[in-house]
Write a protein that holds these residues in place. Structure first.
Motif, PDB file in Angstrom:
ATOM      1  N   ILE A  10     -63.655 -38.693 -15.387  1.00 33.26           N
ATOM      2  CA  ILE A  10     -64.941 -38.327 -14.799  1.00 33.26           C
ATOM      3  C   ILE A  10     -65.436 -37.076 -15.507  1.00 33.26           C
ATOM      4  N   VAL A  11     -66.680 -37.096 -15.938  1.00 33.17           N
ATOM      5  CA  VAL A  11     -67.264 -35.963 -16.659  1.00 33.17           C
ATOM      6  C   VAL A  11     -68.529 -35.524 -15.929  1.00 33.17           C
ATOM      7  N   GLU A  12     -68.595 -34.232 -15.572  1.00 32.72           N
ATOM      8  CA  GLU A  12     -69.765 -33.692 -14.888  1.00 32.72           C
ATOM      9  C   GLU A  12     -70.035 -32.275 -15.377  1.00 32.72           C
ATOM     10  N   LEU A  33     -57.619 -31.362 -14.996  1.00 36.60           N
ATOM     11  CA  LEU A  33     -58.992 -30.858 -14.996  1.00 36.60           C
ATOM     12  C   LEU A  33     -59.186 -30.069 -16.282  1.00 36.60           C
ATOM     13  N   VAL A  34     -60.198 -30.463 -17.047  1.00 36.02           N
ATOM     14  CA  VAL A  34     -60.521 -29.825 -18.321  1.00 36.02           C
ATOM     15  C   VAL A  34     -61.919 -29.240 -18.211  1.00 36.02           C
ATOM     16  N   VAL A 114     -63.143 -35.647  -5.999  1.00 36.38           N
ATOM     17  CA  VAL A 114     -62.348 -36.450  -6.910  1.00 36.38           C
ATOM     18  C   VAL A 114     -60.846 -36.230  -6.728  1.00 36.38           C
ATOM     19  N   LEU A 115     -60.462 -35.009  -6.362  1.00 37.35           N
ATOM     20  CA  LEU A 115     -59.054 -34.665  -6.170  1.00 37.35           C
ATOM     21  C   LEU A 115     -58.881 -34.092  -4.767  1.00 37.35           C
ATOM     22  N   PRO A 116     -59.032 -34.915  -3.736  1.00 33.92           N
ATOM     23  CA  PRO A 116     -59.064 -34.410  -2.360  1.00 33.92           C
ATOM     24  C   PRO A 116     -57.764 -33.734  -1.953  1.00 33.92           C
ATOM     25  N   LEU A 117     -57.912 -32.731  -1.091  1.00 38.37           N
ATOM     26  CA  LEU A 117     -56.762 -32.018  -0.561  1.00 38.37           C
ATOM     27  C   LEU A 117     -56.035 -32.859   0.487  1.00 38.37           C
ATOM     28  N   PRO A 118     -54.743 -32.616   0.675  1.00 40.10           N
ATOM     29  CA  PRO A 118     -54.023 -33.307   1.749  1.00 40.10           C
ATOM     30  C   PRO A 118     -54.688 -33.058   3.098  1.00 40.10           C
ATOM     31  N   ALA A 119     -54.686 -34.065   3.953  1.00 39.86           N
ATOM     32  CA  ALA A 119     -55.430 -34.010   5.216  1.00 39.86           C
ATOM     33  C   ALA A 119     -54.991 -32.847   6.102  1.00 39.86           C
ATOM     34  N   LYS A 120     -53.714 -32.506   6.095  1.00 35.82           N
ATOM     35  CA  LYS A 120     -53.210 -31.481   7.004  1.00 35.82           C
ATOM     36  C   LYS A 120     -53.069 -30.110   6.355  1.00 35.82           C
ATOM     37  N   ALA A 121     -53.500 -29.983   5.114  1.00 39.46           N
ATOM     38  CA  ALA A 121     -53.394 -28.683   4.436  1.00 39.46           C
ATOM     39  C   ALA A 121     -54.422 -27.718   5.016  1.00 39.46           C
TER      40      ALA A 121
END
Length: 283
Positions: A10-12, A33-34, A114-121
C-alpha cells in the motif's frame, strides 16, 4: 491479536513523505513501513514480540530489564512509526497504560487502518509535536519514556536540548527510565553531545550499540538508557552480546563524551543525515 489479510503493498502520501506498507516475504503476518524509501518500522501483527530491527531489539531488551517481568508500565512513546514498541510492551507487560505522540496525522491514520492495534491494547495515540505535548503533561506520570523521533531522517533540534531533557525528567517517575535512539556516524560528535545533554537531566546512563558504531567506524544507532539510579548493566550486556545482532554496552560515558558539553535551545542542532543508502531512523 489483530491481523489483516495478506495483500500487495500500500502506497500513500502522508505529511512527512510517501509511505509504503510492504508485506514481509518471510513472515505471513508481518509488514514493513517504509517512508520515502527508508524502512521505518517492522511489525508482525500475529507476534508483536518478533522484532527485526537491531536497535529496536536493544530498546526492547532495556524495557525487559527496567522492571520485573510482566509488570505493567506507564509508558510514553515520543515518535510512533508503526507502533512497534508499544505493541511489544502491550504483549509483554499486559495492563500497561501507553501513550504515543506522533506528529504525522495521516501516517497515524494509515497505520491504524492498515496495521491495526490489538483489540485489548491500552495504547492511545495523540497527533502532536513531541515537545509541545510533553510540556502539557503532569509531573512523575511515566515509568518509561521512549524517545525515537525523526523528521526527514533527522532528530529535530528542539528535541536535542537540555531544556527538552529537563521536561522528560520532570514527566518521568523518580524511578523511571528514558530510552533514547541516537543516530550518528564518525566522529560521533552529535552522539557525544546528546549523551552529555541527556546526563545533565538523568545522570545514571549507559549506551548500547554495535561495537563499530561505538568506535566511530560507521554510521548507526546508539541506544541510551538513562535514569536516576544505576542501570542494569550486567544483564543488558549479556542480552546485547547474545542477540541476533551482537552489541556492546558502554558505561564509561565521561570517556565516551570526551568533554562534550550539554547544549541548550539556543545552540542545539538536528542530528546528522545518514549516508546515502543507509537508514538510521527506523522504528
Amino acid at each position: 491479536m489483530a491481523q489483516r489479510k495478506r495483500s500487495e503493498r500500500i502506497v500513500e502520501t502522508v505529511a512527512s513523505g510517501v509511505a509504503e506498507v510492504t508485506p514481509d516475504p518471510d513472515r505471513d503476518t508481518a509488514y514493513t513501513l517504509v517512508l520515502d524509501g527508508a524502512p521505518q518500522s517492522h511489525v508482525d501483527l500475529a507476534d508483536p514480540t518478533h522484532l527485526e530491527f537491531e536497535y529496536i531489539r536493544r530498546m526492547a531488551a532495556a524495557i525487559d530489564l527496567i522492571a520485573p517481568s510482566g509488570q505493567p508500565l506507564r509508558s510514553l512513546h515520543l515518535g510512533g512509526g508503526a507502533l512497534t514498541l508499544p505493541r511489544y510492551v502491550a504483549a509483554t507487560r499486559p495492563g500497561s497504560a501507553q501513550r504515543v505522540v506522533e506528529i504525522d496525522g495521516p501516517l497515524v491514520e494509515l497505520v491504524r487502518r492498515v496495521l491495526p492495534l490489538p483489540a485489548k491494547a491500552n495504547i492511545r495515540v495523540r497527533v502532536a509535536d513531541a515537545r509541545a505535548a510533553l510540556e502539557g503533561m503532569r509531573d512523575n506520570g511515566y515509568d518509561l519514556i521512549v524517545l525515537d523521533v525523526f523528521a526527514g531522517a533527522r532528530t529535530p533540534a528542539h528535541l536535542a536540548s537540555v531544556e527538552f531533557m529537563n521536561e522528560i525528567a520532570r514527566v518521568l517517575d523518580p524511578a523511571g527510565w528514558l530510552i533514547a535512539n541516537i543516530a550518528d556516524g564518525p566522529p560521533l560528535r552529535h552522539a557525544k553531545v546528546q549523551v552529555a545533554t541527556i546526563r545533565a537531566a538523568l545522570p545514571e546512563a549507559c549506551l548500547v550499540a554495535d561495537a563499530a558504531v561505538l568506535r566511530g567506524r560507521r554510521f548507526g544507532n546508539l541506544v541510551v538508557l538513562a535514569g536516576r539510579t544505576p542501570p542494569p548493566v550486567s544483564e543488558l550486556s549479556r542480552r546485547a552480546a547474545g542477540d541476533w545482532f551482537p552489541g556492546r554496552v558502554e558505561t564509561d560515558l565521561d570517556r565516551f563524551t570526551g568533554g562534550a558539553a550539554p547544549v541548550t535551545d539556543s545552540v542545539a542542532v538536528s542530528s546528522p543525515l545518514p549516508p546515502a543508502g543507509l537508514f538510521g531512523n527506523r522504528k
